[in-house]
Design a protein around this motif. Structure first.
Motif, short mmCIF file in Angstrom:
data_model
loop_
_atom_site.label_atom_id
_atom_site.label_comp_id
_atom_site.label_asym_id
_atom_site.label_seq_id
_atom_site.Cartn_x
_atom_site.Cartn_y
_atom_site.Cartn_z
N ARG A 7 0.42 -1.07 0.30
CA ARG A 7 -0.31 -0.11 -0.02
C ARG A 7 0.57 1.16 -0.62
O ARG A 7 2.20 1.20 0.55
CB ARG A 7 -0.86 0.75 1.64
CG ARG A 7 -2.29 -1.30 0.99
CD ARG A 7 -2.54 -1.03 2.42
NE ARG A 7 -3.55 -2.47 2.35
CZ ARG A 7 -4.69 -2.69 3.95
NH1 ARG A 7 -4.21 -1.00 4.70
NH2 ARG A 7 -5.82 -3.06 3.85
N CYS A 71 -7.11 6.41 -4.82
CA CYS A 71 -7.70 4.75 -4.65
C CYS A 71 -9.20 5.64 -4.41
O CYS A 71 -9.48 6.42 -3.55
CB CYS A 71 -6.87 4.81 -2.87
SG CYS A 71 -7.04 7.07 -1.86
N GLU A 152 -2.80 5.02 4.86
CA GLU A 152 -2.88 3.94 4.10
C GLU A 152 -3.86 3.60 2.72
O GLU A 152 -5.16 4.10 2.92
CB GLU A 152 -2.89 3.02 4.61
CG GLU A 152 -1.90 2.74 6.02
CD GLU A 152 -2.52 1.31 7.16
OE1 GLU A 152 -3.52 0.54 6.00
OE2 GLU A 152 -1.87 0.99 8.04
N ASP A 251 -3.28 -6.99 -1.88
CA ASP A 251 -2.91 -6.22 -1.09
C ASP A 251 -2.35 -7.48 -0.36
O ASP A 251 -1.94 -8.75 -0.20
CB ASP A 251 -4.06 -6.00 -0.35
CG ASP A 251 -4.16 -4.67 0.84
OD1 ASP A 251 -3.37 -4.38 0.92
OD2 ASP A 251 -5.29 -5.08 1.69
#
Length: 572
Positions: A7, A71, A152, A251
């Motif tokens: 990330r 994002c 994040e 991820d």
């Protein structure tokens, strides 16, 4: 320790724009309006800075940050503030932190690449109406950012939240994995890979993920064996690492954990099947110039002092601990009691629905933040609450159930100071009691304080033997007294270092002589700030400090802080 390796992570520590309104209220905060006339480091407490020393009111902060890529959402991680706070990103409010020292995670909406503005408002006013930090709490209520902030960027689709690792069999290295997920709104199979640090290659797994009513949005469980595992213990604090990657989103999360087992049997404690006797100190996160914002060097000094005195145990009083401190305990081999924020709450507070819901939520946050720290062997709550009241019994039962639902692998307790009036110690795995005979005492003291110690311990033991669970051990969670650094008297007058040394040593020796007792925790390691100019037991707090430390507020040794001074008699 956990890290998201795939990330974009934006650290938010550093210098922020700042303004302060004395007496201002959080509900009226409008950080987007008005001018910022000062700066403030984060983390730091503003009420120890010269311009705002000991002031209470509303502090507003602002800074910008940049994202390299857009994002769909992001997570704002707030590791600890005081006393309560609100947060905005680009003018949109993203969350409220209503309990000091607690970790919070707030999910934002979609964010574009480029520059963004983050603002926060922090309220450090203190009154009887403050929901979770009451004016009678015997440690100073600082205002500011206690611990780190970060943001994040989340990937598209399902993302990892945390992976909770619990030891199922310390002999074989078998562990259970509870994989917490974000973006999982319906049952589905999720392809992933998992690799332990001792694996030769990643293992392909399929997670049977299902939604959960509690945040985050989903979870999956599985069992695995850690190859060539090493046990964690105070003598050999071996740590392992698990790395998990999701196939679709990419991820990737790495979790550090330890394999160890804590159990009770026949009134005794066992770590990895070996008998365990706990010896240590209560410890506050406190410093005269930094408040609760401690660098790791000061944390390490505290651990080195305790190890030098022969200790294996520390009680984190009286709030969830800084994750950096727990990282050090993991690596240093120290056993930890971690508890929620509370102190001496009476029945009217214990029956308040806002307080009840807040305490339950706090238990879940604390466990989910700290569950992979092998050093933490005890979860606890509500220090010195009214455990003899109906409201206390009801809330105690709910908190025990909550902790066991979140993590049944550790011991649950609370520190009891209600003696024979207590009705709750039969619900917990470990009975813990606080007593200060001849020091914190309701009547005039007509005999030598040291002569009152054994009778007080025996009285507590008689009560707990009647109501405890059959296997529940008993420990002393607080005993001690105060001594002013540099104050001496050959006849050990009260408040001198000699008085403190004699009293605490006599308390320890009386506890060791009692076969039912399986641990002793001194109150406390270091002096710390408490009531400043007003508050409960004010005249018992010279210089606005709780002076019961074996070391003073700057970590200078008193007589009780020298090796062999307190614990010369061996424990079982």
């Amino acid at each position: 320790m956990f890290t998201f390796e795939s990330r974009e992570i934006v650290p938010l520590d550093g210098i922020w724009s700042f303004r302060f309104t004395e007496g201002g209220a959080l509900e009226d905060a409008a950080p987007q309006d008005g001018q910022y006339d000062d700066i403030m480091p984060v983390p730091a407490v503003f009420d120890l800075q010269v311009r705002y020393l000991r002031k209470r009111g509303l502090a507003c902060y602002r800074r910008t940050f940049r994202l390299a890529a857009p994002c769909p959402a992001a997570l704002l991680r707030v590791d600890g503030i005081g006393l309560c706070a609100r947060f905005w990103i680009d003018g949109a409010e993203v969350g409220t932190a209503d309990m000091a020292y607690n970790p919070y995670v707030f999910k934002t909406g979609a964010l574009d690449a480029g520059t963004h503005v983050i603002e926060m408002a922090i309220d450090n006013r203190l009154s009887k109406d403050t929901p979770f930090f009451k004016p009678n709490y015997d440690f100073y209520a600082h205002g500011g950012v206690y611990r780190s902030l970060s943001l994040e960027a989340l990937p598209e689709g399902i993302a990892l939240d945390r992976i909770q690792v619990r030891t199922l069999d310390s002999r074989t290295g078998k562990v259970s994995l509870r994989v917490l997920l974000r973006g999982c709104t319906s049952p589905r199979k999720v392809s992933a890979s998992i690799r332990f640090d001792t694996d030769d290659a990643p293992r392909a797994v399929t997670l049977d993920a299902a939604p959960t009513p509690l945040a985050p949005e989903g979870e999956a469980t599985l069992e695995m064996v850690v190859p060539k595992h090493r046990l964690w213990s105070p003598k050999t604090p071996a740590l392992h690492t698990l790395t998990c990657s999701l196939a679709d989103s990419g991820d990737t999360l790495a979790e550090t954990f330890g394999i160890r087992d804590i159990r009770t049997s026949g009134g005794k404690l066992y770590l990895n099947g070996e008998p365990l006797w706990l010896l240590g100190f209560n410890r506050h996160e406190s410093h005269p110039e930094l408040g609760p914002v401690l660098p790791e060097s000061v944390m390490l000094t505290d651990l080195e002092h305790m190890r030098e005195l022969g200790c294996n145990f520390v009680r984190g009083a009286h709030y969830p601990q800084d994750p950096r401190f727990l990282d050090l305990c993991d690596r240093f081999g120290f056993l930890v009691w971690e508890e929620g924020l509370a102190w001496g709450n009476e029945a009217p507070v214990l029956s308040d629905p806002v307080f009840i819901d807040g305490q339950i939520a706090q238990m879940r946050r604390m466990v989910r933040q700290s569950v992979n720290h092998p050093s933490v062997i005890i979860w606890a709550f509500l220090n010195e609450f009214d455990s003899g009241s109906d409201a206390g019994v009801s809330l105690c039962r709910r908190l025990v159930d909550t902790l066991k639902e979140e993590d049944a692998s550790r011991l649950v307790t609370f520190a009891c100071n209600r003696g024979g009036n207590d009705r709750c110690s039969g619900m917990v795995d470990l009975v813990s009691f606080n007593t200060y005979p001849g020091w914190c005492w309701p009547e005039a003291i007509e005999q030598e304080p040291e002569e009152m110690i054994s009778a007080a311990i025996e009285s507590n033991i008689r009560h707990f033997l009647k109501i405890r669970k059959p296997d529940a051990p008993i420990i002393v969670s607080e005993m001690g007294c105060c001594g002013i650094y540099g104050t001496h008297d050959d006849a050990a007058a009260q408040w001198t270092e000699e008085f403190e040394l004699r009293y605490v040593r006599a308390s320890y020796e009386a506890a060791v002589a009692c076969p039912e007792i399986q641990g002793f925790t001194v109150w406390q390691l270091n002096d710390c700030y408490s009531y400043h100019r007003k508050g409960g037991s004010l005249r018992g707090k010279p210089f606005g400090q709780n002076l019961a430390g074996a070391f003073d507020i700057y970590r200078r040794r008193k007589l009780a802080g020298y090796p062999g001074a307190l614990f010369s008699k061996p424990h079982p």
